[in-house]
Write a protein that holds these residues in place. Structure first.
Motif, PDB file in Angstrom:
ATOM      1  N   ILE A 116      40.298  50.332  58.392  1.00 10.69           N
ATOM      2  CA  ILE A 116      40.007  50.141  59.849  1.00 10.69           C
ATOM      3  C   ILE A 116      38.974  51.168  60.446  1.00 10.69           C
ATOM      4  CG2 ILE A 116      41.153  50.139  62.033  1.00 10.69           C
ATOM      5  CD1 ILE A 116      43.780  49.104  60.452  1.00 10.69           C
ATOM      6  N   GLU A 117      39.121  52.549  60.225  1.00  8.85           N
ATOM      7  CA  GLU A 117      38.395  53.417  60.931  1.00  8.85           C
ATOM      8  C   GLU A 117      36.799  53.311  60.501  1.00  8.85           C
ATOM      9  OE1 GLU A 117      40.273  57.117  59.683  1.00  8.85           O
ATOM     10  OE2 GLU A 117      41.829  56.787  61.375  1.00  8.85           O
ATOM     11  N   GLN A 118      36.899  52.967  59.301  1.00  8.59           N
ATOM     12  CA  GLN A 118      35.444  52.826  58.659  1.00  8.59           C
ATOM     13  C   GLN A 118      34.621  51.445  59.171  1.00  8.59           C
ATOM     14  OE1 GLN A 118      33.675  55.333  56.972  1.00  8.59           O
ATOM     15  NE2 GLN A 118      35.489  56.321  57.833  1.00  8.59           N
ATOM     16  N   GLY A 119      35.494  50.521  60.009  1.00 11.71           N
ATOM     17  CA  GLY A 119      34.926  49.275  60.243  1.00 11.71           C
ATOM     18  C   GLY A 119      34.807  48.367  59.141  1.00 11.71           C
ATOM     19  N   LYS A 120      35.406  48.374  58.059  1.00 11.04           N
ATOM     20  CA  LYS A 120      35.835  47.599  56.849  1.00 11.04           C
ATOM     21  C   LYS A 120      36.906  46.651  57.039  1.00 11.04           C
ATOM     22  CE  LYS A 120      32.528  50.411  54.698  1.00 11.04           C
ATOM     23  NZ  LYS A 120      31.227  49.928  54.509  1.00 11.04           N
ATOM     24  N   GLY A 121      36.974  45.597  56.197  1.00 11.00           N
ATOM     25  CA  GLY A 121      38.049  44.737  56.488  1.00 11.00           C
ATOM     26  C   GLY A 121      38.571  44.707  54.996  1.00 11.00           C
ATOM     27  N   ILE A 122      39.732  43.661  54.814  1.00 13.94           N
ATOM     28  CA  ILE A 122      40.242  43.120  53.683  1.00 13.94           C
ATOM     29  C   ILE A 122      40.168  41.785  53.061  1.00 13.94           C
ATOM     30  CG2 ILE A 122      42.240  45.176  53.900  1.00 13.94           C
ATOM     31  CD1 ILE A 122      44.247  42.958  54.560  1.00 13.94           C
ATOM     32  N   GLU A 123      40.318  41.558  52.070  1.00 14.54           N
ATOM     33  CA  GLU A 123      40.429  40.233  51.485  1.00 14.54           C
ATOM     34  C   GLU A 123      41.710  39.650  51.257  1.00 14.54           C
ATOM     35  OE1 GLU A 123      38.575  37.862  47.560  1.00 14.54           O
ATOM     36  OE2 GLU A 123      39.704  39.788  47.375  1.00 14.54           O
ATOM     37  N   CYS A 124      41.874  38.231  51.725  1.00 13.34           N
ATOM     38  CA  CYS A 124      42.988  37.844  51.183  1.00 13.34           C
ATOM     39  C   CYS A 124      42.715  36.831  50.143  1.00 13.34           C
ATOM     40  CB  CYS A 124      43.511  36.815  52.499  1.00 13.34           C
ATOM     41  SG  CYS A 124      44.947  35.856  51.936  1.00 13.34           S
ATOM     42  N   ASN A 125      43.056  37.287  48.877  1.00 11.84           N
ATOM     43  CA  ASN A 125      42.313  36.508  47.758  1.00 11.84           C
ATOM     44  C   ASN A 125      43.538  35.523  47.056  1.00 11.84           C
ATOM     45  OD1 ASN A 125      42.236  36.576  44.857  1.00 11.84           O
ATOM     46  ND2 ASN A 125      40.525  37.657  44.840  1.00 11.84           N
ATOM     47  N   THR A 126      43.044  34.355  47.005  1.00 13.94           N
ATOM     48  CA  THR A 126      44.100  33.139  46.765  1.00 13.94           C
ATOM     49  C   THR A 126      44.429  32.963  45.256  1.00 13.94           C
ATOM     50  OG1 THR A 126      42.329  31.672  46.543  1.00 13.94           O
ATOM     51  CG2 THR A 126      43.524  32.142  48.973  1.00 13.94           C
ATOM     52  N   ALA A 127      43.714  33.674  44.163  1.00 15.33           N
ATOM     53  CA  ALA A 127      43.865  33.499  42.987  1.00 15.33           C
ATOM     54  C   ALA A 127      45.418  33.691  42.383  1.00 15.33           C
ATOM     55  CB  ALA A 127      43.254  34.506  42.083  1.00 15.33           C
ATOM     56  N   THR A 128      46.182  34.660  42.972  1.00 11.22           N
ATOM     57  CA  THR A 128      47.537  34.806  42.602  1.00 11.22           C
ATOM     58  C   THR A 128      48.442  33.774  43.550  1.00 11.22           C
ATOM     59  OG1 THR A 128      47.655  36.576  44.271  1.00 11.22           O
ATOM     60  CG2 THR A 128      47.590  37.195  42.350  1.00 11.22           C
ATOM     61  N   LEU A 129      47.799  33.079  44.248  1.00 17.19           N
ATOM     62  CA  LEU A 129      48.634  31.680  44.822  1.00 17.19           C
ATOM     63  C   LEU A 129      48.562  30.605  43.936  1.00 17.19           C
ATOM     64  CD1 LEU A 129      47.713  31.777  48.643  1.00 17.19           C
ATOM     65  CD2 LEU A 129      49.928  32.418  47.647  1.00 17.19           C
ATOM     66  N   TYR A 130      47.426  30.334  43.631  1.00 18.77           N
ATOM     67  CA  TYR A 130      47.406  29.122  42.805  1.00 18.77           C
ATOM     68  C   TYR A 130      47.542  29.390  41.192  1.00 18.77           C
ATOM     69  CZ  TYR A 130      42.339  30.681  41.598  1.00 18.77           C
ATOM     70  OH  TYR A 130      41.210  31.389  41.323  1.00 18.77           O
ATOM     71  N   ARG A 131      47.889  30.809  40.693  1.00 20.90           N
ATOM     72  CA  ARG A 131      48.529  31.054  39.548  1.00 20.90           C
ATOM     73  C   ARG A 131      49.953  31.288  39.432  1.00 20.90           C
ATOM     74  NH1 ARG A 131      43.751  35.354  38.037  1.00 20.90           N
ATOM     75  NH2 ARG A 131      42.045  33.851  37.614  1.00 20.90           N
ATOM     76  N   ILE A 154      39.321  40.080  58.285  1.00 24.86           N
ATOM     77  CA  ILE A 154      40.075  39.456  57.042  1.00 24.86           C
ATOM     78  C   ILE A 154      39.115  38.358  56.384  1.00 24.86           C
ATOM     79  CG2 ILE A 154      41.571  38.024  58.077  1.00 24.86           C
ATOM     80  CD1 ILE A 154      43.768  38.978  55.882  1.00 24.86           C
ATOM     81  N   THR A 155      38.963  38.261  55.186  1.00 23.49           N
ATOM     82  CA  THR A 155      38.217  37.353  54.645  1.00 23.49           C
ATOM     83  C   THR A 155      38.905  36.477  53.467  1.00 23.49           C
ATOM     84  OG1 THR A 155      37.230  38.604  52.862  1.00 23.49           O
ATOM     85  CG2 THR A 155      35.778  38.663  54.994  1.00 23.49           C
ATOM     86  N   PHE A 156      38.580  35.426  53.198  1.00 19.24           N
ATOM     87  CA  PHE A 156      39.331  34.499  52.094  1.00 19.24           C
ATOM     88  C   PHE A 156      38.529  34.535  50.827  1.00 19.24           C
ATOM     89  CE2 PHE A 156      41.134  31.903  55.822  1.00 19.24           C
ATOM     90  CZ  PHE A 156      42.204  32.542  55.858  1.00 19.24           C
ATOM     91  N   GLY A 157      38.836  34.652  49.935  1.00 19.05           N
ATOM     92  CA  GLY A 157      38.220  34.680  48.515  1.00 19.05           C
ATOM     93  C   GLY A 157      39.226  33.928  47.547  1.00 19.05           C
ATOM     94  N   SER A 158      38.689  33.118  46.555  1.00 18.57           N
ATOM     95  CA  SER A 158      39.477  32.496  45.694  1.00 18.57           C
ATOM     96  C   SER A 158      39.127  33.161  44.138  1.00 18.57           C
ATOM     97  CB  SER A 158      38.955  30.961  45.441  1.00 18.57           C
ATOM     98  OG  SER A 158      37.808  30.742  45.384  1.00 18.57           O
ATOM     99  N   ASP A 159      38.586  34.074  43.976  1.00 18.60           N
ATOM    100  CA  ASP A 159      38.272  34.775  42.700  1.00 18.60           C
ATOM    101  C   ASP A 159      38.133  33.524  41.674  1.00 18.60           C
ATOM    102  OD1 ASP A 159      38.264  36.830  41.304  1.00 18.60           O
ATOM    103  OD2 ASP A 159      40.048  37.787  41.753  1.00 18.60           O
ATOM    104  N   ALA A 160      37.413  32.719  41.938  1.00 18.95           N
ATOM    105  CA  ALA A 160      37.278  31.327  41.148  1.00 18.95           C
ATOM    106  C   ALA A 160      36.880  31.322  39.858  1.00 18.95           C
ATOM    107  CB  ALA A 160      36.347  30.416  41.927  1.00 18.95           C
TER     108      ALA A 160
END
Length: 196
Positions: A116-131, A154-160
């Motif tokens: 947060i202090e660095q102005g960065k974010g996190i990914e919500c990765n969905t691979a573990t959901l569909y697996r 926060i971003t979304f990624g599917s690790d497709a």
């Protein structure tokens, strides 16, 4: 497709402390819109190598991974979001069943506050959901805590890894991040977050 769709350029970088300067130079030398920084290794080995977990509890392995990840994040600025922040949980013998945020709250809180202090974010990765793991990556408890600490990106990624999985489980991810207190998600253009 000009004028019909927007094509943005991104890359996922595997973070390791000794690669920090090289990754910074690489990121600066390409016109990326978006860079995911991910930790796939700790103690010199890939998280998929089951020998890493022999003779010790999952909690100990997870802690060592999180400590390594925090070290990785401090070694470079060549990322916009942290990819699948709890990646190790996919490969632990328990497969995320026994994870409790409280067990690792000290290192996770420190890491999330740093992000947060660095102005960065996190990914919500969905691979573990569909697996079928029942949780996104990171675990919902981490996403919720990130928001509580003031995290906003926060971003979304599917690790497709395959076309058929592109964007898979994004509807479920949307509901999860809303339940965690988010009212928007982000994409990146020119390494800057765009809130949608």
């Amino acid at each position: 497709y000009r004028g019909k769709i927007e094509v943005l350029v991104g890359v996922e970088l595997g973070l390791q402390p000794h690669l920090g300067p090289m990754l910074d130079a690489y990121a600066a030398s390409h016109p990326f819109d978006f860079i995911i920084g991910s930790t796939h290794r700790f103690e010199g080995r890939d998280t998929e190598e089951q020998e890493l977990y022999e003779g010790r509890a999952d909690e100990e392995s997870a802690r060592r991974y999180f400590e390594t990840e925090f070290e990785n994040l401090r070694a470079t600025q060549a990322y916009d979001v942290v990819g699948h922040l709890d990646f190790v949980l996919r490969d632990l013998p328990s497969r995320n069943e026994n994870f409790r945020y409280e067990t690792h709250a000290d290192v996770l809180d420190a890491m999330l506050l740093y992000v947060i202090e660095q102005g960065k974010g996190i990914e919500c990765n969905t691979a573990t959901l569909y697996r079928g793991y029942g949780q996104p990556g990171p675990d919902t408890s981490i996403i919720r805590r990130y928001r509580e600490l003031g995290g906003d990106i926060i971003t979304f990624g599917s690790d497709a890894h395959r076309v058929q999985r592109l964007g898979m489980a994004f509807d479920e991810a949307k509901q999860i991040v809303q339940d965690c207190g988010f009212r928007h998600y982000c994409i990146y253009r020119n390494r800057r977050p765009v809130f949608l």
